[in-house]
Design a protein around this motif. Sequence first.
Motif, PDB file in Angstrom:
ATOM      1  N   GLY A   1      49.677  20.215  43.887  1.00 23.38           N
ATOM      2  CA  GLY A   1      49.293  21.853  43.419  1.00 23.38           C
ATOM      3  C   GLY A   1      48.199  21.835  42.385  1.00 23.38           C
ATOM      4  N   GLY A   2      47.939  23.013  42.098  1.00 20.45           N
ATOM      5  CA  GLY A   2      46.835  23.052  41.048  1.00 20.45           C
ATOM      6  C   GLY A   2      46.439  24.690  40.921  1.00 20.45           C
ATOM      7  N   PHE A   3      45.378  24.886  40.338  1.00 22.37           N
ATOM      8  CA  PHE A   3      45.019  26.316  39.885  1.00 22.37           C
ATOM      9  C   PHE A   3      43.443  26.555  40.366  1.00 22.37           C
ATOM     10  CE2 PHE A   3      44.294  30.082  37.591  1.00 22.37           C
ATOM     11  CZ  PHE A   3      45.509  30.575  37.397  1.00 22.37           C
ATOM     12  N   VAL A   4      43.152  27.982  40.809  1.00 13.67           N
ATOM     13  CA  VAL A   4      41.771  28.258  41.040  1.00 13.67           C
ATOM     14  C   VAL A   4      41.613  29.443  40.308  1.00 13.67           C
ATOM     15  CG1 VAL A   4      40.296  28.889  42.942  1.00 13.67           C
ATOM     16  CG2 VAL A   4      41.613  27.006  43.209  1.00 13.67           C
ATOM     17  N   HIS A   5      40.422  29.721  39.731  1.00 18.71           N
ATOM     18  CA  HIS A   5      40.064  30.975  39.018  1.00 18.71           C
ATOM     19  C   HIS A   5      38.947  31.731  39.991  1.00 18.71           C
ATOM     20  CE1 HIS A   5      41.755  30.313  34.866  1.00 18.71           C
ATOM     21  NE2 HIS A   5      41.915  31.455  35.245  1.00 18.71           N
ATOM     22  N   ILE A   6      38.971  33.033  40.094  1.00 17.04           N
ATOM     23  CA  ILE A   6      38.016  33.675  40.858  1.00 17.04           C
ATOM     24  C   ILE A   6      37.180  34.786  39.908  1.00 17.04           C
ATOM     25  CG2 ILE A   6      39.029  33.378  43.135  1.00 17.04           C
ATOM     26  CD1 ILE A   6      40.161  36.014  43.304  1.00 17.04           C
ATOM     27  N   PRO A   7      36.127  35.114  40.321  1.00 17.63           N
ATOM     28  CA  PRO A   7      35.544  36.055  39.358  1.00 17.63           C
ATOM     29  C   PRO A   7      36.262  37.680  39.435  1.00 17.63           C
ATOM     30  CG  PRO A   7      33.832  34.780  40.374  1.00 17.63           C
ATOM     31  CD  PRO A   7      35.254  34.567  41.287  1.00 17.63           C
ATOM     32  N   PHE A   8      35.513  38.490  38.740  1.00 18.34           N
ATOM     33  CA  PHE A   8      35.828  39.824  38.790  1.00 18.34           C
ATOM     34  C   PHE A   8      35.247  40.373  40.147  1.00 18.34           C
ATOM     35  CE2 PHE A   8      35.292  40.915  34.063  1.00 18.34           C
ATOM     36  CZ  PHE A   8      36.471  41.059  33.824  1.00 18.34           C
TER      37      PHE A   8
ATOM     38  N   SER B   1      33.376  45.009  37.694  1.00 23.65           N
ATOM     39  CA  SER B   1      32.125  44.710  36.671  1.00 23.65           C
ATOM     40  C   SER B   1      31.027  45.941  36.595  1.00 23.65           C
ATOM     41  CB  SER B   1      30.931  43.806  37.698  1.00 23.65           C
ATOM     42  OG  SER B   1      31.572  42.385  37.677  1.00 23.65           O
ATOM     43  N   VAL B   2      31.556  46.904  37.403  1.00 25.40           N
ATOM     44  CA  VAL B   2      30.982  48.195  36.939  1.00 25.40           C
ATOM     45  C   VAL B   2      31.352  48.860  35.460  1.00 25.40           C
ATOM     46  CG1 VAL B   2      30.845  50.800  37.361  1.00 25.40           C
ATOM     47  CG2 VAL B   2      30.835  48.894  39.471  1.00 25.40           C
ATOM     48  N   LYS B   3      32.656  48.292  35.336  1.00 27.96           N
ATOM     49  CA  LYS B   3      33.209  48.873  34.030  1.00 27.96           C
ATOM     50  C   LYS B   3      32.679  47.536  32.772  1.00 27.96           C
ATOM     51  CE  LYS B   3      37.757  48.130  33.307  1.00 27.96           C
ATOM     52  NZ  LYS B   3      39.201  48.327  33.326  1.00 27.96           N
ATOM     53  N   HIS B   4      32.671  46.454  33.003  1.00 33.17           N
ATOM     54  CA  HIS B   4      32.307  45.349  32.323  1.00 33.17           C
ATOM     55  C   HIS B   4      30.770  45.078  32.691  1.00 33.17           C
ATOM     56  CE1 HIS B   4      36.295  44.600  31.092  1.00 33.17           C
ATOM     57  NE2 HIS B   4      36.590  44.685  32.574  1.00 33.17           N
TER      58      HIS B   4
END
Length: 216
Positions: free
Chosen positions: A164-171, A176-179
């Motif tokens: 097992g493990g962990f993955v991050h994905i972007p906005f 991103s319209v808000k950020h």
Amino acid sequence: MKRVLLTGFDAFGGESINPSWEAVRQLDGMELQGHTVRSFKIPTVFHTSISRLKQYIDDVQPCLIICVGQAGGRSDITVERVAINMDDARIPDNEGQQPIDIPIVEGGPDAYFSTLPIKAVVNQLLAENIPASVSQTAGTFVCNHLFYGLMHILASQSPVATRGGFVHIPFVPQQSVKHRGQPSMSLETAVRGLRFAIMAAVNHERDIKKEDGALH
């Protein structure tokens, strides 16, 4: 048929969506490399997230687990190397909890390393023209909390039968319209990336040797 467990979080921090859940839900029920994918939503709440994950592990009995989270500000899919035994929340979770400098598991190891073939996953994504890299930190919010909890659960198995493990994905773009100025990735690309990540993890019981470290 063997099973893969995917998790994504609900929205937090004032966001209306969480791309991690929006992505993993699209893979629920898919068959990949002789494995059936099961996807579940995890609350962005300290400790409750871990107990919910344990329930799903007990129910699904997977051979592979990938927890997925949102990493606003990152431009690519990042495969996490290590989870640390520390909560240090800059913002409250979805139940208003904000632990600061508190161990996740009292007396637990300082850190756990992912048992996913992290570099093989990144290599596969890059081969598919999907931006990806190894990450050396999963933060100190609920993502790292769940990652550490996952690895602590798996470490208690004897013998350890599940990776097992962990993955991050972007906005995603609508966030991103808000950020303004923050990078984003289309949901379609994130889903493709997770699909290839599962395939790479299934096909590589051992990781590959390839430079993908960080200078700082």
